[in-house]
Design a protein around this motif. Structure first.
Motif: not given
Length: 196
Positions: A12-20, A22-30
């Motif tokens: 469940x934790x890895x599934x949640x991480x894998x689905x994030x 888009x958020x990770x890319x947005x945080x990296x860009x910001x």
């Protein structure tokens, strides 16, 4: 907790991480945008301009921007927050402040280019590519700037691989290099998708 429950929780934790992603890319860009614009804007302050002199003066890529050769600057170092009029006069003659203003403007432009990703991903990809190049130049300071390593002040801990405060500041650009590469690829992919 049983082994099957632990595996289920891990899944469940890895599934949640894998689905994030888009958020990770947005945080990296910001993160890139904030760092580039903020540090670029700080270049209008003389303490910030004074602080980059050892890097620029020792760089084979940038030293031509200054009037005086390294290591002349070592006699004119202003501690952060201190104002020594004679040192400020030396920096005026060295072209320290105009160079810092130009560099700051470049950093702000790179940050703004990356911020155009939703509307002009090709411009954002170029901005990220320029940050990749800039990061390679900045990381070269670890080789060219003597102040990147703990100096020989009589103690046993000195030289490579012991990073000084300046060296620790520079080595963090390895993260910026990776972040810029990822945002470059993401923006390029976005642009190509919009064209197909």
């Amino acid at each position: 907790m049983e082994c099957s429950e632990m595996k289920n929780l891990l899944h469940k934790g890895l599934t949640l991480a894998a689905g994030s992603m888009t958020l990770g890319m947005s945080l990296t860009r910001m993160g890139l945008i904030v760092v580039l614009v903020w540090i670029g804007a700080l270049k209008i302050y003389k303490y910030e301009a004074d602080g980059i002199v050892p890097f620029v003066a020792n760089s084979p890529f940038m030293s031509f921007f200054y009037k005086y050769n390294a290591p002349d600057y070592t006699k004119h170092v202003n501690p952060e927050g201190a104002v020594v009029p004679a040192n400020r006069a030396w920096h005026e003659g060295n072209h320290t402040y105009p160079f810092a203003l130009g560099l700051g403007a470049v950093l702000v432009v790179y940050g703004l280019m990356i911020g155009l990703n939703p509307w002009l991903p090709q411009v954002a990809a170029l901005g990220s590519a320029l940050v990749v190049i800039m990061s390679f130049v900045t990381l070269s300071f670890l080789i060219t700037t003597p102040e990147s390593w703990v100096p020989d002040l009589g103690g046993p801990e000195q030289g490579f691989p012991l990073l000084s405060a300046r060296g620790r500041l520079v080595v963090k650009d390895a993260i910026m290099l990776g972040a810029a590469w990822v945002t470059m690829a993401d923006s390029a992919a976005r642009y190509l998708r919009s064209r197909s």
